[in-house]
Design an enzyme around this catalytic site. Structure first.
Site, mmCIF file in Angstrom:
data_model
loop_
_atom_site.group_PDB
_atom_site.id
_atom_site.type_symbol
_atom_site.label_atom_id
_atom_site.label_comp_id
_atom_site.label_asym_id
_atom_site.label_seq_id
_atom_site.Cartn_x
_atom_site.Cartn_y
_atom_site.Cartn_z
ATOM 1 N NE ARG A 114 -4.111 -1.956 1.888
ATOM 2 C CZ ARG A 114 -4.078 -3.024 2.690
ATOM 3 N NH1 ARG A 114 -3.188 -3.093 3.657
ATOM 4 N NH2 ARG A 114 -4.945 -3.987 2.520
ATOM 5 C CE LYS B 139 0.844 14.340 -14.449
ATOM 6 N NZ LYS B 139 0.572 14.818 -15.819
ATOM 7 C CD GLU C 200 9.568 16.665 -22.799
ATOM 8 O OE1 GLU C 200 8.908 17.634 -22.393
ATOM 9 O OE2 GLU C 200 9.048 15.606 -23.235
ATOM 10 C CE LYS D 149 7.268 17.535 -13.711
ATOM 11 N NZ LYS D 149 7.243 16.352 -14.538
ATOM 12 C CD GLU E 285 -2.023 17.390 -15.907
ATOM 13 O OE1 GLU E 285 -1.095 16.631 -15.551
ATOM 14 O OE2 GLU E 285 -2.405 17.511 -17.070
ATOM 15 N NE ARG F 142 2.432 17.271 -12.829
ATOM 16 C CZ ARG F 142 2.957 16.429 -11.950
ATOM 17 N NH1 ARG F 142 2.496 16.413 -10.710
ATOM 18 N NH2 ARG F 142 3.915 15.597 -12.296
ATOM 19 C CG ASN G 55 0.409 17.986 -20.806
ATOM 20 O OD1 ASN G 55 1.301 17.169 -20.585
ATOM 21 N ND2 ASN G 55 -0.700 18.020 -20.104
ATOM 22 C CG HIS H 98 3.717 16.849 -24.397
ATOM 23 N ND1 HIS H 98 4.602 17.914 -24.318
ATOM 24 C CD2 HIS H 98 4.359 15.792 -23.838
ATOM 25 C CE1 HIS H 98 5.712 17.493 -23.724
ATOM 26 N NE2 HIS H 98 5.593 16.225 -23.421
ATOM 27 C CG HIS I 62 -0.511 11.714 -28.134
ATOM 28 N ND1 HIS I 62 -1.675 11.327 -28.758
ATOM 29 C CD2 HIS I 62 -0.189 10.699 -27.302
ATOM 30 C CE1 HIS I 62 -2.044 10.151 -28.316
ATOM 31 N NE2 HIS I 62 -1.170 9.730 -27.430
ATOM 32 C CG HIS J 186 8.012 11.870 -25.491
ATOM 33 N ND1 HIS J 186 6.646 11.991 -25.694
ATOM 34 C CD2 HIS J 186 8.332 12.781 -24.541
ATOM 35 C CE1 HIS J 186 6.169 12.926 -24.887
ATOM 36 N NE2 HIS J 186 7.170 13.425 -24.172
HETATM 37 N N1 LIG Z 1 6.310 10.751 -14.912
HETATM 38 C C1 LIG Z 1 6.387 11.827 -15.677
HETATM 39 O O1 LIG Z 1 6.062 12.946 -15.243
HETATM 40 C C2 LIG Z 1 6.887 11.690 -17.074
HETATM 41 C C3 LIG Z 1 7.207 12.818 -17.816
HETATM 42 C C4 LIG Z 1 7.741 12.653 -19.085
HETATM 43 C C5 LIG Z 1 7.929 11.377 -19.597
HETATM 44 N N2 LIG Z 1 7.598 10.287 -18.840
HETATM 45 C C6 LIG Z 1 7.816 8.927 -19.341
HETATM 46 O O2 LIG Z 1 9.224 8.751 -19.497
HETATM 47 C C7 LIG Z 1 9.463 7.755 -20.499
HETATM 48 C C8 LIG Z 1 10.552 8.232 -21.403
HETATM 49 O O3 LIG Z 1 11.717 8.456 -20.624
HETATM 50 P P1 LIG Z 1 13.173 8.424 -21.304
HETATM 51 O O4 LIG Z 1 13.195 9.289 -22.482
HETATM 52 O O5 LIG Z 1 14.132 8.633 -20.218
HETATM 53 O O6 LIG Z 1 13.228 6.934 -21.886
HETATM 54 P P2 LIG Z 1 13.947 5.586 -21.412
HETATM 55 O O7 LIG Z 1 13.828 5.376 -19.958
HETATM 56 O O8 LIG Z 1 13.423 4.534 -22.320
HETATM 57 O O9 LIG Z 1 15.483 5.882 -21.754
HETATM 58 C C9 LIG Z 1 15.886 6.070 -23.097
HETATM 59 C C10 LIG Z 1 16.973 5.070 -23.475
HETATM 60 O O10 LIG Z 1 18.184 5.432 -22.836
HETATM 61 C C11 LIG Z 1 18.723 4.314 -22.114
HETATM 62 N N3 LIG Z 1 19.499 4.878 -21.024
HETATM 63 C C12 LIG Z 1 19.042 5.435 -19.882
HETATM 64 N N4 LIG Z 1 20.038 6.024 -19.208
HETATM 65 C C13 LIG Z 1 21.164 5.828 -19.931
HETATM 66 C C14 LIG Z 1 22.516 6.225 -19.760
HETATM 67 N N5 LIG Z 1 22.905 7.039 -18.756
HETATM 68 N N6 LIG Z 1 23.414 5.832 -20.703
HETATM 69 C C15 LIG Z 1 23.014 5.090 -21.764
HETATM 70 N N7 LIG Z 1 21.745 4.726 -21.992
HETATM 71 C C16 LIG Z 1 20.832 5.092 -21.080
HETATM 72 C C17 LIG Z 1 17.518 3.506 -21.769
HETATM 73 O O11 LIG Z 1 17.858 2.164 -21.504
HETATM 74 C C18 LIG Z 1 16.686 3.649 -23.033
HETATM 75 O O12 LIG Z 1 17.167 2.776 -24.016
HETATM 76 C C19 LIG Z 1 8.150 7.517 -21.191
HETATM 77 O O13 LIG Z 1 7.620 6.280 -20.769
HETATM 78 C C20 LIG Z 1 7.257 8.657 -20.702
HETATM 79 O O14 LIG Z 1 5.897 8.299 -20.649
HETATM 80 C C21 LIG Z 1 7.080 10.427 -17.597
HETATM 81 ZN ZN LIG Z 2 7.176 14.976 -22.727
#
Ligand SMILES: NC(=O)c1ccc[n+]([C@@H]2O[C@H](COP(=O)([O-])OP(=O)(O)OC[C@H]3O[C@@H](n4cnc5c(N)ncnc54)[C@H](O)[C@@H]3O)[C@@H](O)[C@H]2O)c1
Ligand SMILES: [Zn+2]
Length: 366
Positions: A120, A142, A184, A226, A236, A241, A245, A248, A252, A266
Site C-alpha cells: 500500500r 507521476k 523538454e 518543474k 493537475e 501543471r 504539456n 504534446h 502525441h 518522444h
Molecule cells: N512521470 C512523468 O512525469 C513523465 C514525464 C515525461 C515522460 N515520462 C515517461 O518517461 C518515459 C521516457 O523516458 P526516457 O526518455 O528517459 O526513456 P527511457 O527510460 O526509455 O530511456 C531512453 C533510453 O536510454 C537508455 N538509457 C538510460 N540512461 C542511460 C545512460 N545514462 N546511458 C546510456 N543509456 C541510457 C535507456 O535504456 C533507453 O534505451 C516515457 O515512458 C514517458 O511516458 C514520464
Molecule cells: Zn514529454
C-alpha cells in the site's frame, strides 16, 4: 551543488543536482536505508552506472540488491510490474523502505508505480540517467505503466523521497536521446520564461556538444521550474501543471502516426509539436510569425525536427486530428490546446476548433 525543494507539505522532498553526485550518493541515501538493504531497479543500458551507485552505498555501509530489467517502453507493462512487485516482495521490501530507481523515465515511472502499490505504498528515490528523466519525469510524482488502450493509462501520484541528479551520467547517453531530452528543457522557456529560451538559443548547441557546466545549469533551471509548477498543482487540477504539456497534443499525434516507434522518439515529437503549436498560434493571430519562426529555427540549429516534414510525417490534417481525438486529455468532446501569445507566454485554450487545426496541418509543408 544545487538544491531544489519540491514544496508539498508533508510530501516535500529535495532534488540535488551536482556533477559526480552518483559517486557520493551513498552518504545521501544511508539515512533513508535505516540500516537495511536497499533494492536498486535499473535497465540494461542504465546499468553502466550501477557499479558506481552500489560502491558508493557500500562505502556508506548500505547493502544493496540490484534488479535489472530490459530497456525500452515495453517494460512499462502489467507483466513487468507484476514480476517487479514479486521480486521486491521476495527481497523483503517493507513499507518504510526506499527502492532506488536508476534509469530513464521508463524505469522511474514503473518503479514509482510499483512503490505506490507495494504494501500500500513504500518509499522510493529517483536517480535519473537520461536528460528527459532529469528535467521532467523524475520530478513531480507521476508514475504509470502502459496498457493496450494507450500510454500511461494506469498509474498513481506517488512522490519520491529524494531525487539525485548527476549530469555526468549523461556522458553514456546516445546523442539522439540527449537531443530529445533537450526539447523538454527548452519547453520550460517556451512556457513562461523568455529569458531562459534566449539562454537556450545562446548555449543549446554547446550543451548538447558536451559542456557539463551548461548541462548542469540547464538541468537546475528546468528542475526548479518543474518543482514550482508541481507545487502549484500537484494533481493537475487547476491548469498550471497542464502547461507542461506544451507541444504534446500535436506531438502525441505525430508519435501515434509514427506508431510510437524509433522513427520518431518522444522528445523529437515534442520539438515538432512545439513548433506546430507556435505555428498554429501565429496562424490564429495569437502570436507573431517571428516568434513561431524563432522556435522552429532553434530546433533546426540543434538538429531537432521543426515540423511535419522534418519529423517525417506525411499524413493529412484529418488523420492527425483523429489521433488527437484519442488523446487522454480529451474530455467531454473537447480537447484543450496549449497555445502561445509569444515565447514564454503560453496558455490553455479550451475553445480550439479541431477543423481549424486540421486545416492548419494540411497547409504545412510535407
Ligand atoms: N512521470 C512523468 O512525469 C513523465 C514525464 C515525461 C515522460 N515520462 C515517461 O518517461 C518515459 C521516457 O523516458 P526516457 O526518455 O528517459 O526513456 P527511457 O527510460 O526509455 O530511456 C531512453 C533510453 O536510454 C537508455 N538509457 C538510460 N540512461 C542511460 C545512460 N545514462 N546511458 C546510456 N543509456 C541510457 C535507456 O535504456 C533507453 O534505451 C516515457 O515512458 C514517458 O511516458 C514520464
Ligand atoms: Zn514529454
Amino acid at each position: 551543488m544545487t538544491l531544489v525543494t519540491v514544496a508539498l507539505g508533508a510530501r516535500s522532498y529535495p532534488i540535488l543536482i551536482e556533477q559526480g553526485l552518483l559517486a557520493r550518493a551513498g552518504e545521501r541515501l544511508a539515512p533513508l536505508a535505516r540500516g537495511r538493504r536497499m533494492a536498486i531497479v535499473t535497465d540494461r543500458n542504465a546499468q553502466v552506472h550501477l557499479d558506481a551507485l552500489e560502491a558508493s552505498l557500500a562505502a556508506a555501509g548500505v547493502a544493496t540488491l540490484a534488479i535489472v530489467l530490459p530497456p525500452g517502453e515495453a517494460t512499462k507493462s502489467w507483466a513487468t510490474l507484476e514480476s517487479l512487485c514479486d521480486q521486491l516482495l521476495d527481497a523483503g521490501v517493507e513499507r518504510g523502505d526506499h527502492v532506488i530507481a536508476l534509469g530513464g523515465g521508463v524505469i522511474g515511472d514503473l518503479v514509482g508505480f510499483a512503490c505506490a502499490i507495494l504494501k500500500r505504498g513504500c518509499g522510493f528515490v529517483q536517480v535519473p540517467t537520461t536528460l528527459l528523466a532529469q528535467v521532467d519525469s523524475s520530478v513531480g510524482g507521476k508514475t504509470a505503466i502502459n496498457t493496450r488502450a494507450g500510454k500511461n493509462l494506469i498509474g498513481a501520484f506517488h512522490q519520491p523521497a529524494m531525487v539525485l541528479i548527476d549530469p555526468l551520467v549523461l556522458e553514456t547517453l546516445p546523442a539522439r536521446e540527449l537531443r530529445a531530452g533537450y526539447a523538454e528543457v527548452v519547453k520550460y522557456g517556451l512556457i513562461d520564461d523568455h529569458a531562459f529560451f534566449e539562454w537556450c538559443e545562446a548555449h543549446g548547441a554547446a550543451l548538447l556538444a558536451g559542456d557539463v557546466a551548461l548541462r548542469e545549469h540547464a538541468i537546475a533551471h528546468a528542475v526548479a521550474a518543474k518543482a514550482r509548477i508541481v507545487a502549484a498543482d500537484e494533481h493537475e487540477t487547476n491548469g498550471t501543471r497542464a502547461l507542461l504539456n506544451l507541444g504534446h497534443t500535436f506531438g502525441h499525434a505525430l508519435e501515434a502516426e509514427a506508431g510510437f516507434s524509433q522513427a520518431l522518439i518522444h522528445g523529437e515529437a515534442v520539438a515538432a509539436g512545439c513548433a506546430l503549436a507556435f505555428g498554429f498560434s501565429a496562424a490564429q493571430g495569437l502570436c507573431t510569425g517571428q516568434d513561431a519562426g524563432r522556435v522552429a529555427a532553434h530546433w533546426r540549429s540543434v538538429g531537432l525536427p521543426d515540423g511535419l516534414a522534418a519529423a517525417g510525417i506525411a499524413a493529412d490534417g484529418a488523420r492527425l486530428v483523429d489521433h488527437m481525438r484519442h488523446d487522454k486529455k480529451m474530455a467531454a468532446g473537447t480537447l484543450p490546446f496549449l497555445l502561445a501569445r509569444g515565447i514564454g507566454a503560453t496558455y490553455l485554450d479550451r475553445n480550439v476548433a479541431l477543423a481549424d487545426v486540421a486545416a492548419f496541418l494540411d497547409a504545412q509543408p510535407r
